[in-house]
Motif scaffolding. Structure first.
Motif, PDB file in Angstrom:
ATOM      1  N   LEU A  74       0.835  -1.202   0.000  1.00 50.07           N
ATOM      2  CA  LEU A  74       0.000   0.000   0.000  1.00 50.07           C
ATOM      3  C   LEU A  74       0.868   1.249   0.000  1.00 50.07           C
ATOM      4  O   LEU A  74       0.645   2.176  -0.793  1.00 50.07           O
ATOM      5  CB  LEU A  74      -0.918   0.001   1.215  1.00 50.07           C
ATOM      6  N   LEU A  75       1.856   1.289   0.870  1.00 50.79           N
ATOM      7  CA  LEU A  75       2.750   2.441   0.931  1.00 50.79           C
ATOM      8  C   LEU A  75       3.469   2.637  -0.401  1.00 50.79           C
ATOM      9  O   LEU A  75       3.582   3.768  -0.898  1.00 50.79           O
ATOM     10  CB  LEU A  75       3.766   2.263   2.055  1.00 50.79           C
ATOM     11  N   ALA A  76       3.938   1.553  -0.988  1.00 52.89           N
ATOM     12  CA  ALA A  76       4.653   1.638  -2.268  1.00 52.89           C
ATOM     13  C   ALA A  76       3.752   2.171  -3.375  1.00 52.89           C
ATOM     14  O   ALA A  76       4.157   3.032  -4.168  1.00 52.89           O
ATOM     15  CB  ALA A  76       5.193   0.258  -2.649  1.00 52.89           C
ATOM     16  N   GLY A  77       2.512   1.666  -3.424  1.00 52.34           N
ATOM     17  CA  GLY A  77       1.589   2.131  -4.446  1.00 52.34           C
ATOM     18  C   GLY A  77       1.230   3.592  -4.285  1.00 52.34           C
ATOM     19  O   GLY A  77       1.222   4.364  -5.252  1.00 52.34           O
ATOM     20  N   LEU A  78       0.959   3.998  -3.048  1.00 49.05           N
ATOM     21  CA  LEU A  78       0.618   5.400  -2.787  1.00 49.05           C
ATOM     22  C   LEU A  78       1.783   6.319  -3.116  1.00 49.05           C
ATOM     23  O   LEU A  78       1.599   7.401  -3.693  1.00 49.05           O
ATOM     24  CB  LEU A  78       0.223   5.569  -1.316  1.00 49.05           C
ATOM     25  N   ALA A  79       2.987   5.893  -2.741  1.00 52.73           N
ATOM     26  CA  ALA A  79       4.169   6.717  -3.013  1.00 52.73           C
ATOM     27  C   ALA A  79       4.409   6.835  -4.513  1.00 52.73           C
ATOM     28  O   ALA A  79       4.731   7.916  -5.022  1.00 52.73           O
ATOM     29  CB  ALA A  79       5.387   6.119  -2.324  1.00 52.73           C
ATOM     30  N   GLY A  80       4.252   5.740  -5.235  1.00 52.36           N
ATOM     31  CA  GLY A  80       4.445   5.772  -6.680  1.00 52.36           C
ATOM     32  C   GLY A  80       3.451   6.669  -7.381  1.00 52.36           C
ATOM     33  O   GLY A  80       3.749   7.271  -8.412  1.00 52.36           O
ATOM     34  N   LEU A  81       2.245   6.782  -6.812  1.00 55.19           N
ATOM     35  CA  LEU A  81       1.198   7.630  -7.387  1.00 55.19           C
ATOM     36  C   LEU A  81       1.243   9.054  -6.851  1.00 55.19           C
ATOM     37  O   LEU A  81       0.490   9.913  -7.314  1.00 55.19           O
ATOM     38  CB  LEU A  81      -0.178   7.034  -7.083  1.00 55.19           C
ATOM     39  N   PRO A 112       8.254  -7.874  -4.086  1.00 52.15           N
ATOM     40  CA  PRO A 112       8.789  -6.886  -3.137  1.00 52.15           C
ATOM     41  C   PRO A 112       8.098  -5.533  -3.287  1.00 52.15           C
ATOM     42  O   PRO A 112       7.718  -5.124  -4.394  1.00 52.15           O
ATOM     43  CB  PRO A 112      10.272  -6.789  -3.530  1.00 52.15           C
ATOM     44  N   ALA A 113       7.948  -4.835  -2.179  1.00 43.55           N
ATOM     45  CA  ALA A 113       7.283  -3.537  -2.200  1.00 43.55           C
ATOM     46  C   ALA A 113       8.018  -2.547  -3.099  1.00 43.55           C
ATOM     47  O   ALA A 113       7.376  -1.743  -3.790  1.00 43.55           O
ATOM     48  CB  ALA A 113       7.170  -2.984  -0.784  1.00 43.55           C
ATOM     49  N   HIS A 114       9.351  -2.610  -3.116  1.00 44.32           N
ATOM     50  CA  HIS A 114      10.074  -1.641  -3.948  1.00 44.32           C
ATOM     51  C   HIS A 114       9.836  -1.900  -5.435  1.00 44.32           C
ATOM     52  O   HIS A 114       9.903  -0.981  -6.243  1.00 44.32           O
ATOM     53  CB  HIS A 114      11.576  -1.623  -3.617  1.00 44.32           C
ATOM     54  N   HIS A 115       9.515  -3.141  -5.812  1.00 40.28           N
ATOM     55  CA  HIS A 115       9.163  -3.399  -7.209  1.00 40.28           C
ATOM     56  C   HIS A 115       7.880  -2.660  -7.561  1.00 40.28           C
ATOM     57  O   HIS A 115       7.787  -2.027  -8.614  1.00 40.28           O
ATOM     58  CB  HIS A 115       8.974  -4.902  -7.429  1.00 40.28           C
ATOM     59  N   LEU A 116       6.874  -2.765  -6.682  1.00 39.73           N
ATOM     60  CA  LEU A 116       5.607  -2.083  -6.968  1.00 39.73           C
ATOM     61  C   LEU A 116       5.808  -0.576  -7.047  1.00 39.73           C
ATOM     62  O   LEU A 116       5.225   0.089  -7.915  1.00 39.73           O
ATOM     63  CB  LEU A 116       4.570  -2.416  -5.894  1.00 39.73           C
ATOM     64  N   TYR A 117       6.614  -0.026  -6.182  1.00 42.49           N
ATOM     65  CA  TYR A 117       6.860   1.415  -6.192  1.00 42.49           C
ATOM     66  C   TYR A 117       7.408   1.864  -7.557  1.00 42.49           C
ATOM     67  O   TYR A 117       6.889   2.810  -8.167  1.00 42.49           O
ATOM     68  CB  TYR A 117       7.850   1.791  -5.093  1.00 42.49           C
ATOM     69  N   ALA A 155      -3.901  -1.302  -6.965  1.00 43.18           N
ATOM     70  CA  ALA A 155      -5.093  -1.772  -6.268  1.00 43.18           C
ATOM     71  C   ALA A 155      -5.110  -3.302  -6.193  1.00 43.18           C
ATOM     72  O   ALA A 155      -5.455  -3.883  -5.153  1.00 43.18           O
ATOM     73  CB  ALA A 155      -6.350  -1.260  -6.968  1.00 43.18           C
ATOM     74  N   GLU A 156      -4.760  -3.958  -7.290  1.00 47.75           N
ATOM     75  CA  GLU A 156      -4.720  -5.425  -7.284  1.00 47.75           C
ATOM     76  C   GLU A 156      -3.671  -5.935  -6.295  1.00 47.75           C
ATOM     77  O   GLU A 156      -3.912  -6.909  -5.570  1.00 47.75           O
ATOM     78  CB  GLU A 156      -4.411  -5.963  -8.675  1.00 47.75           C
TER      79      GLU A 156
END
Length: 242
Positions: free
Chosen positions: A146-153, A211-216, A236-237
């Motif tokens: 969640l943190l990674a996705g929010l940060a990336g956006l 890994p979270a950093h991949h999503l970011y 979201a997925e």
């Protein structure tokens, strides 16, 4: 196509009972006399074990039925599933209508904050911490995603991003050869290369292993080359299934 396939099950006398029940529930999800009946049918389709490929398939199957439900506090208990279902089909505007129904820190709140089009209220530390308090994933992996996705956006307060990352003991901006490559491709505006690199970064048995950093880097890079809608749905997925 899945909805049409299950509709044929009802006419097949040799179909297994479990499949027929699923088909009946799907029919009720679209045609029950009121929203409560439709939501109840969808909840039966999703099942109790809301993880894995079967759950994702169930969410896809009910996406358009979920979009027909009028946002109401009467259905707040199933809002997480309704929103997750809508976003599997990219129905982001329909999902965003639930922003005033979901409570801060819930899965529904997380998915709306990630998936809604346009400007959203930035996530703060309190909401992130509450989400973590409800997170039953291994080592808080869903919270890290969640943190990674929010940060990336760009949808999280900077202070909250730093403090929450410290709490989770995760570095969402960790640099690797892959992260440098996708970042470089994004800086050059190479949309196709970024898409391929994003696919490479998601090669794992499930989101629980990504890994979270991949999503970011995936989300940030897709957004940078004009694929923000795709970035939002991927984020979201990840949080739904992580």
């Amino acid at each position: 196509d899945m909805v049409d396939l299950y509709a044929q099950v009802l006419d097949d006398p040799d179909a297994p009972d479990a499949m027929k029940m699923q088909a009946e529930n799907l029919g009720n999800a679209y045609t029950a006399s009121d929203d409560s009946g439709k939501v109840s049918a969808m909840a039966s389709i999703w099942g109790a074990e809301r993880t894995g490929a079967d759950y994702l398939a169930a969410l896809v199957m009910t996406a358009r039925a979920a979009a027909l439900i009028k946002p109401s506090s009467d259905h707040a208990g199933q809002a997480d599933g309704l929103i997750a279902s809508m976003l599997t089909a990219g129905l982001d505007r329909s999902a965003a209508r639930w922003s005033n129904i979901v409570s801060g820190g819930s899965l529904g709140w997380a998915l709306v904050t990630l998936g809604a089009p346009g400007r959203v209220t930035l996530a703060d530390y309190g909401d992130l911490d509450e989400f973590y308090g409800n997170d039953d994933s291994d080592d808080g992996h869903k919270s890290a995603l969640l943190l990674a996705g929010l940060a990336g956006l760009g949808r999280v307060e900077s202070g909250a991003r730093t403090d929450f990352a410290d709490d989770l003991k995760v570095n969402i901006a960790r640099q690797t050869a892959w992260s440098k490559a996708i970042t470089a491709a994004a800086s050059r505006g190479e949309q196709g290369t970024v898409a391929l690199m994003a696919v490479a970064g998601m090669q794992a048995p499930s989101w629980a292993s990504v890994p979270a950093h991949h999503l970011y880097y995936i989300v940030r890079s897709l957004r940078q080359v004009g694929l923000e809608a795709e970035a939002r749905m991927i984020a979201a997925e990840a949080v739904t299934l992580g």
